[in-house]
Write a protein that holds these residues in place. Structure first.
Motif, PDB file in Angstrom:
ATOM      1  N   LEU A  45       8.361   7.404  -9.387  1.00 14.88           N
ATOM      2  CA  LEU A  45       7.445   7.933  -8.674  1.00 14.88           C
ATOM      3  C   LEU A  45       5.983   7.005  -8.789  1.00 14.88           C
ATOM      4  O   LEU A  45       5.264   6.765  -7.878  1.00 14.88           O
ATOM      5  CB  LEU A  45       7.229   9.282  -8.460  1.00 14.88           C
ATOM      6  CG  LEU A  45       8.424  10.029  -8.232  1.00 14.88           C
ATOM      7  CD1 LEU A  45       8.159  11.577  -8.130  1.00 14.88           C
ATOM      8  CD2 LEU A  45       8.578   9.636  -6.526  1.00 14.88           C
ATOM      9  N   LEU A  46       5.709   7.177 -10.142  1.00  9.81           N
ATOM     10  CA  LEU A  46       4.490   6.428 -10.611  1.00  9.81           C
ATOM     11  C   LEU A  46       4.350   4.986 -10.180  1.00  9.81           C
ATOM     12  O   LEU A  46       3.257   4.321  -9.884  1.00  9.81           O
ATOM     13  CB  LEU A  46       4.279   6.677 -12.055  1.00  9.81           C
ATOM     14  CG  LEU A  46       2.709   6.272 -12.524  1.00  9.81           C
ATOM     15  CD1 LEU A  46       1.639   6.790 -11.850  1.00  9.81           C
ATOM     16  CD2 LEU A  46       2.901   6.365 -14.193  1.00  9.81           C
ATOM     17  N   ALA A  47       5.456   4.398 -10.518  1.00 12.75           N
ATOM     18  CA  ALA A  47       5.557   2.872 -10.316  1.00 12.75           C
ATOM     19  C   ALA A  47       5.284   2.802  -8.581  1.00 12.75           C
ATOM     20  O   ALA A  47       4.571   1.693  -8.192  1.00 12.75           O
ATOM     21  CB  ALA A  47       6.989   2.344 -10.536  1.00 12.75           C
ATOM     22  N   PHE A  48       5.884   3.475  -7.665  1.00 14.16           N
ATOM     23  CA  PHE A  48       5.672   3.421  -6.330  1.00 14.16           C
ATOM     24  C   PHE A  48       4.261   3.683  -5.810  1.00 14.16           C
ATOM     25  O   PHE A  48       3.734   3.140  -5.094  1.00 14.16           O
ATOM     26  CB  PHE A  48       6.702   4.218  -5.718  1.00 14.16           C
ATOM     27  CG  PHE A  48       6.638   4.279  -4.191  1.00 14.16           C
ATOM     28  CD1 PHE A  48       7.161   3.105  -3.385  1.00 14.16           C
ATOM     29  CD2 PHE A  48       5.717   5.170  -3.395  1.00 14.16           C
ATOM     30  CE1 PHE A  48       7.199   3.191  -2.106  1.00 14.16           C
ATOM     31  CE2 PHE A  48       5.555   4.930  -2.127  1.00 14.16           C
ATOM     32  CZ  PHE A  48       6.283   3.752  -1.422  1.00 14.16           C
ATOM     33  N   ILE A  49       3.910   4.684  -6.475  1.00 13.27           N
ATOM     34  CA  ILE A  49       2.455   5.028  -6.290  1.00 13.27           C
ATOM     35  C   ILE A  49       1.368   3.949  -6.596  1.00 13.27           C
ATOM     36  O   ILE A  49       0.569   3.484  -5.721  1.00 13.27           O
ATOM     37  CB  ILE A  49       1.874   6.269  -6.958  1.00 13.27           C
ATOM     38  CG1 ILE A  49       2.732   7.543  -6.682  1.00 13.27           C
ATOM     39  CG2 ILE A  49       0.417   6.563  -7.043  1.00 13.27           C
ATOM     40  CD1 ILE A  49       2.508   8.834  -7.271  1.00 13.27           C
ATOM     41  N   VAL A  50       1.671   3.337  -7.787  1.00 15.43           N
ATOM     42  CA  VAL A  50       0.681   2.055  -8.197  1.00 15.43           C
ATOM     43  C   VAL A  50       0.880   1.082  -7.151  1.00 15.43           C
ATOM     44  O   VAL A  50      -0.161   0.193  -6.643  1.00 15.43           O
ATOM     45  CB  VAL A  50       1.120   1.576  -9.506  1.00 15.43           C
ATOM     46  CG1 VAL A  50       0.247   0.436  -9.885  1.00 15.43           C
ATOM     47  CG2 VAL A  50       0.717   2.877 -10.540  1.00 15.43           C
ATOM     48  N   TYR A  51       2.188   0.613  -6.883  1.00 11.83           N
ATOM     49  CA  TYR A  51       2.593  -0.384  -5.979  1.00 11.83           C
ATOM     50  C   TYR A  51       1.907  -0.243  -4.470  1.00 11.83           C
ATOM     51  O   TYR A  51       1.211  -0.910  -3.922  1.00 11.83           O
ATOM     52  CB  TYR A  51       3.895  -0.706  -5.936  1.00 11.83           C
ATOM     53  CG  TYR A  51       4.322  -1.785  -5.081  1.00 11.83           C
ATOM     54  CD1 TYR A  51       4.191  -3.102  -5.008  1.00 11.83           C
ATOM     55  CD2 TYR A  51       4.880  -1.254  -3.813  1.00 11.83           C
ATOM     56  CE1 TYR A  51       4.548  -3.987  -4.305  1.00 11.83           C
ATOM     57  CE2 TYR A  51       5.105  -2.399  -2.682  1.00 11.83           C
ATOM     58  CZ  TYR A  51       4.872  -3.828  -3.049  1.00 11.83           C
ATOM     59  OH  TYR A  51       5.212  -4.593  -2.212  1.00 11.83           O
ATOM     60  N   SER A  52       2.117   0.935  -3.866  1.00  8.03           N
ATOM     61  CA  SER A  52       1.780   1.035  -2.558  1.00  8.03           C
ATOM     62  C   SER A  52       0.337   1.316  -2.478  1.00  8.03           C
ATOM     63  O   SER A  52      -0.199   1.026  -1.578  1.00  8.03           O
ATOM     64  CB  SER A  52       2.398   2.558  -2.098  1.00  8.03           C
ATOM     65  OG  SER A  52       2.014   3.578  -3.018  1.00  8.03           O
ATOM     66  N   THR A  53      -0.422   1.726  -3.564  1.00 11.84           N
ATOM     67  CA  THR A  53      -1.712   1.852  -3.341  1.00 11.84           C
ATOM     68  C   THR A  53      -2.352   0.596  -3.434  1.00 11.84           C
ATOM     69  O   THR A  53      -3.394   0.345  -2.833  1.00 11.84           O
ATOM     70  CB  THR A  53      -2.352   2.560  -4.682  1.00 11.84           C
ATOM     71  OG1 THR A  53      -1.842   4.056  -4.870  1.00 11.84           O
ATOM     72  CG2 THR A  53      -3.953   2.691  -4.752  1.00 11.84           C
ATOM     73  N   TRP A  54      -1.863  -0.206  -4.590  1.00  6.88           N
ATOM     74  CA  TRP A  54      -2.315  -1.747  -4.364  1.00  6.88           C
ATOM     75  C   TRP A  54      -1.980  -2.281  -2.986  1.00  6.88           C
ATOM     76  O   TRP A  54      -2.890  -3.144  -2.634  1.00  6.88           O
ATOM     77  CB  TRP A  54      -1.572  -2.689  -5.488  1.00  6.88           C
ATOM     78  CG  TRP A  54      -1.700  -4.125  -5.282  1.00  6.88           C
ATOM     79  CD1 TRP A  54      -3.081  -4.932  -5.440  1.00  6.88           C
ATOM     80  CD2 TRP A  54      -0.569  -5.042  -5.064  1.00  6.88           C
ATOM     81  NE1 TRP A  54      -2.819  -6.145  -5.364  1.00  6.88           N
ATOM     82  CE2 TRP A  54      -1.290  -6.283  -4.992  1.00  6.88           C
ATOM     83  CE3 TRP A  54       0.687  -4.745  -4.998  1.00  6.88           C
ATOM     84  CZ2 TRP A  54      -0.384  -7.488  -4.903  1.00  6.88           C
ATOM     85  CZ3 TRP A  54       1.577  -5.972  -4.907  1.00  6.88           C
ATOM     86  CH2 TRP A  54       0.737  -7.610  -4.763  1.00  6.88           C
ATOM     87  N   ARG A  55      -0.945  -2.167  -2.324  1.00  4.87           N
ATOM     88  CA  ARG A  55      -0.799  -2.848  -1.079  1.00  4.87           C
ATOM     89  C   ARG A  55      -1.332  -2.417  -0.002  1.00  4.87           C
ATOM     90  O   ARG A  55      -1.794  -3.186   0.805  1.00  4.87           O
ATOM     91  CB  ARG A  55       0.673  -2.660  -0.877  1.00  4.87           C
ATOM     92  CG  ARG A  55       1.468  -3.794  -1.730  1.00  4.87           C
ATOM     93  CD  ARG A  55       1.427  -5.265  -1.597  1.00  4.87           C
ATOM     94  NE  ARG A  55       1.808  -5.611  -0.044  1.00  4.87           N
ATOM     95  CZ  ARG A  55       1.136  -6.423   0.572  1.00  4.87           C
ATOM     96  NH1 ARG A  55       0.072  -6.906   0.058  1.00  4.87           N
ATOM     97  NH2 ARG A  55       1.669  -6.644   1.933  1.00  4.87           N
ATOM     98  N   ALA A  56      -1.510  -1.034  -0.080  1.00  7.68           N
ATOM     99  CA  ALA A  56      -2.530  -0.370   1.073  1.00  7.68           C
ATOM    100  C   ALA A  56      -3.855  -0.761   0.920  1.00  7.68           C
ATOM    101  O   ALA A  56      -4.369  -1.082   2.254  1.00  7.68           O
ATOM    102  CB  ALA A  56      -2.161   1.032   0.772  1.00  7.68           C
ATOM    103  N   PHE A  57      -4.548  -1.159  -0.274  1.00  2.00           N
ATOM    104  CA  PHE A  57      -5.890  -1.348  -0.224  1.00  2.00           C
ATOM    105  C   PHE A  57      -5.995  -3.154  -0.189  1.00  2.00           C
ATOM    106  O   PHE A  57      -7.205  -3.572  -0.073  1.00  2.00           O
ATOM    107  CB  PHE A  57      -6.504  -0.855  -1.536  1.00  2.00           C
ATOM    108  CG  PHE A  57      -6.850   0.607  -1.213  1.00  2.00           C
ATOM    109  CD1 PHE A  57      -8.253   0.887  -0.756  1.00  2.00           C
ATOM    110  CD2 PHE A  57      -6.105   1.496  -1.705  1.00  2.00           C
ATOM    111  CE1 PHE A  57      -8.555   2.285  -0.561  1.00  2.00           C
ATOM    112  CE2 PHE A  57      -6.366   2.604  -1.652  1.00  2.00           C
ATOM    113  CZ  PHE A  57      -7.553   3.173  -1.020  1.00  2.00           C
ATOM    114  N   ALA A  58      -5.078  -3.815  -0.454  1.00  2.00           N
ATOM    115  CA  ALA A  58      -5.063  -5.245  -0.332  1.00  2.00           C
ATOM    116  C   ALA A  58      -5.666  -5.788   0.888  1.00  2.00           C
ATOM    117  O   ALA A  58      -6.560  -6.639   1.077  1.00  2.00           O
ATOM    118  CB  ALA A  58      -3.782  -5.710  -0.754  1.00  2.00           C
ATOM    119  N   ASN A  59      -5.166  -5.256   2.008  1.00  2.00           N
ATOM    120  CA  ASN A  59      -5.383  -5.594   3.432  1.00  2.00           C
ATOM    121  C   ASN A  59      -5.277  -7.059   3.459  1.00  2.00           C
ATOM    122  O   ASN A  59      -6.146  -7.943   4.218  1.00  2.00           O
ATOM    123  CB  ASN A  59      -7.188  -5.233   3.617  1.00  2.00           C
ATOM    124  CG  ASN A  59      -7.389  -5.519   5.095  1.00  2.00           C
ATOM    125  OD1 ASN A  59      -6.602  -5.523   5.901  1.00  2.00           O
ATOM    126  ND2 ASN A  59      -8.643  -5.647   5.469  1.00  2.00           N
TER     127      ASN A  59
END
Length: 275
Positions: A45-59
């Motif tokens: 879950l932590l790996a997904f949280i880190v990845y999705s947060t990066w991609r969400a803010f990358a724009n």
């Protein structure tokens, strides 16, 4: 006279001691590596949280014709990339300067965060409540989901309706992948298969939800009077038995679909075309 339920005062005791708990000095009597499951859950879950947060803010790097990242679909802001025939709905005007992914991810993430399986996963993996079966939790009292903020878990049934809408949009996106880079129909690339597998898993996870099972067959006194709903209830129940597997499979597939679009959009490689 001792009853066997009084909290033990043994030195070094690690069990949870309170008036309502059994007096077991040891924190647990398990001899297996019980901590592997919650540790693996927390890591995943932590790996997904880190990845999705990066991609969400990358724009950035979320669209490469004809593929659009599931993290950014539907695109609800004016600052979205133009997607010909894609899910561009400019509901939010030029005043929205953040990533458009932040407008949509709240719905699928809200659905997953309040999901019955994911509650079990992060309750055990992060909050140790409890960390594993037959292992005492470190909390002296348990209020469950009766107080803020955990009482908000009860809105899961409403997130389900939004999840269905998002899955519908992603189904449309999957259909659009059977075009080429010039938007001509009748073509198929490796990305088409990636998106096809992802949407099948997304739908399987969504309809295997406990809320869906209740909507289909709940509040019925006589199944015999509702044969169609009973049949649907049975099908959803079969999927519900694999809810944990579908939860993890769809979580991985949606991340892979996004990562595949990222690789194409960033120029890492070209999408292999089958026809």
């Amino acid at each position: 006279m001792a009853t066997g339920t009084e909290p033990s005062s043994a030195t070094g005791a690690t069990g949870v001691h309170s008036a309502a708990r059994a007096a077991i000095p040891a924190r647990h009597l398990r001899t297996d590596r019980w901590w592997l499951a919650p540790a693996g859950t927390a890591a995943g879950l932590l790996a997904f949280i880190v990845y999705s947060t990066w991609r969400a803010f990358a724009n950035a790097d979320y669209y490469h014709a004809p593929y659009v990242s599931p993290f950014y679909s539907p695109c609800l802001a004016q600052n979205c990339e133009t997607m010909r025939g894609g899910p561009n709905w400019e509901i939010f005007g030029s005043w929205w300067g953040l990533s458009p992914a932040l407008l949509i991810l709240i719905f699928p993430l809200g659905f997953r965060l309040t999901c019955y399986y994911y509650r079990k996963a992060y309750y055990r993996g992060f909050w140790a409540s409890p960390p594993a079966c037959a292992v005492a939790e470190p909390h002296k009292k348990y209020t469950g989901e009766t107080r803020f903020p955990l009482i908000l878990q009860n809105i899961h049934r409403y997130f389900f309706y939004f999840a269905v809408l998002v899955a519908g949009v992603l189904t449309y996106d999957t259909a659009l992948t059977f075009r080429d880079a010039h938007y001509h129909w009748g073509h198929m690339g490796l990305g088409s298969l990636v998106f096809l597998v992802n949407i099948v898993l997304i739908w399987a996870y969504t309809v295997s939800c406990h809320s869906c099972r209740h909507i289909v067959g709940g509040r019925l006194r006589h199944f015999s009077k509702h044969p169609v709903r009973y049949r649907l209830w049975g099908w959803v129940g079969k999927l519900n038995e694999r809810h944990m597997l579908l939860a993890w499979s769809s979580l991985i597939s949606v991340a892979l679909a996004d990562f595949y679009v990222f690789l194409l959009a960033s120029g890492a490689f070209e999408d292999p075309r089958f026809f």
